[in-house]
Write a protein that holds these residues in place. Structure first.
Motif, short mmCIF file in Angstrom:
data_model
loop_
_atom_site.label_atom_id
_atom_site.label_comp_id
_atom_site.label_asym_id
_atom_site.label_seq_id
_atom_site.Cartn_x
_atom_site.Cartn_y
_atom_site.Cartn_z
N THR A 283 2.53 1.80 -3.20
CA THR A 283 1.57 2.23 -4.58
C THR A 283 1.54 3.78 -4.09
O THR A 283 1.46 4.63 -5.11
CB THR A 283 0.19 1.53 -4.35
OG1 THR A 283 0.66 0.19 -4.00
CG2 THR A 283 -0.70 1.79 -5.52
N SER A 284 1.02 4.13 -2.88
CA SER A 284 0.91 5.53 -2.76
C SER A 284 2.13 6.25 -2.90
O SER A 284 2.12 7.60 -3.50
CB SER A 284 0.23 5.69 -1.35
OG SER A 284 1.09 5.60 -0.24
N ASN A 285 3.47 5.97 -2.71
CA ASN A 285 4.44 6.76 -3.09
C ASN A 285 4.66 6.75 -4.38
O ASN A 285 5.11 8.09 -4.88
CB ASN A 285 5.70 5.85 -2.52
CG ASN A 285 5.81 6.25 -0.94
OD1 ASN A 285 5.17 6.88 -0.44
ND2 ASN A 285 6.66 5.35 -0.34
N LYS B 35 2.35 7.12 -6.52
CA LYS B 35 1.33 8.23 -7.26
C LYS B 35 1.87 9.60 -6.80
O LYS B 35 1.54 10.34 -7.50
CB LYS B 35 0.12 7.78 -6.19
CG LYS B 35 -0.76 6.65 -7.05
CD LYS B 35 -2.21 6.93 -6.70
CE LYS B 35 -2.78 5.65 -6.88
NZ LYS B 35 -3.62 5.00 -5.84
N ASP B 36 2.58 9.55 -5.61
CA ASP B 36 3.29 10.96 -5.17
C ASP B 36 4.32 11.63 -6.20
O ASP B 36 4.31 12.72 -6.52
CB ASP B 36 3.63 10.91 -3.70
CG ASP B 36 2.61 10.80 -2.86
OD1 ASP B 36 1.51 10.94 -3.23
OD2 ASP B 36 2.89 10.26 -1.73
N ILE C 130 0.77 -1.27 0.10
CA ILE C 130 -0.06 -0.03 -0.17
C ILE C 130 0.91 1.39 -0.08
O ILE C 130 0.68 2.05 -0.84
CB ILE C 130 -0.93 -0.02 1.28
CG1 ILE C 130 -1.85 -1.08 1.21
CG2 ILE C 130 -1.66 1.38 1.36
CD1 ILE C 130 -2.68 -1.40 2.26
N ASN C 131 1.88 1.40 0.77
CA ASN C 131 2.89 2.51 0.86
C ASN C 131 3.60 2.68 -0.44
O ASN C 131 3.91 3.77 -0.90
CB ASN C 131 3.87 2.35 2.05
CG ASN C 131 3.14 2.40 3.45
OD1 ASN C 131 1.95 2.93 3.52
ND2 ASN C 131 3.55 1.76 4.46
#
Ligand code: DC
Length: 229
Positions: A223-225, A227-228, A220-221
């Protein structure tokens, strides 16, 4: 939104309890796909239908199986009626592997499982989730445990529901079911090549769920990194 977590493994490996805990901790929906095959088996027995692919194929087109989330866990509805208790009866357990070997039954169930899980934010457990239902799941776990420990766990689980059986009888039933589930022609129980193995023989429930939750958090982390960036 959220990722798709697929948990597969043989009967009694601790999938459902662990998957439920992981889903709670992540705020995800937990889907027990075995309950769907159990509901089809219940419908077939109630209607006196032979366990042939043809007859079962007709049956699945005429019944409606729904999985509902409740504070006490997943509820399974067959044609609008809660059958969560009935599907755990020994009579259903005895025949469910035979019914779930039917390609027609599997096609209908897989279609529904994909519909429920495709948006993500789910922990789905079963036998073919990482191989067939969601071959591109973000996290795949294959849970195993020794036959003795699996039989003991099942015996305890059944005892808590008022069904008394010995661990040795359960070991025989589990081995038979493993054999049928692993050797059927359509979507047998096998580990997906990219699944992480979790042997729960000497792990506590807390350790099992922490392990999966940590793997999930890494993904999850990441994936969100991404995206950033
Ligand atoms: O998880 P369970 O023991 O309630 O599952 C009951 C049976 O359903 C199991 O013996 C095989 C079948 N099953 C399946 O074929 N595919 C799944 N995804 C889930 C269960």
């Amino acid at each position: 939104m959220g990722i798709i977590i697929a948990i597969d493994g043989p009967a009694g490996s601790g999938k459902s309890t662990t998957a439920r805990l992981v889903a709670d901790q992540l705020g995800y929906v937990y889907i027990d796909t075995g309950a769907m095959y159990r509901a089809v088996t219940l419908a077939a027995i109630r209607r006196g239908i032979a366990f042939t692919n043809r007859a079962l194929g007709v049956l699945v087109k005429t019944i409606n199986i729904q999985l509902e989330q409740s504070p006490n866990g997943q509820r399974t509805l067959l044609d609008g009626i809660d059958v969560s208790k009935e599907i755990r009866m020994p009579e259903i357990t005895k025949h469910v592997s035979e019914v779930s070997a039917s390609p027609e039954v599997r096609e209908a169930m897989v279609h529904e499982q994909r519909r429920i899980g495709k948006k993500g934010g789910v922990v789905m457990d079963g036998r073919d989730i990482g191989t067939v239902v969601f071959p591109h799941a973000d996290l795949k776990v294959f849970m195993t445990a020794s036959i003795d420990i699996r039989a003991e766990r099942r015996a305890e689980e059944l005892q808590s529901k008022g069904i008394v059986t010995s661990a040795s009888d359960i070991a025989i039933e589990i081995e038979e079911r493993d054999n049928l589930d692993s050797n059927r022609a359509t979507s047998p129980l096998i580990k997906a090549p990219d699944a992480r193995i979790l042997d729960t023989t000497s792990l506590s429930l807390q350790e099992q769920s922490d392990m999966i939750k940590n793997w999930a958090m890494e993904i999850i982390n990441k994936t969100s990194n991404n995206k950033d960036i």
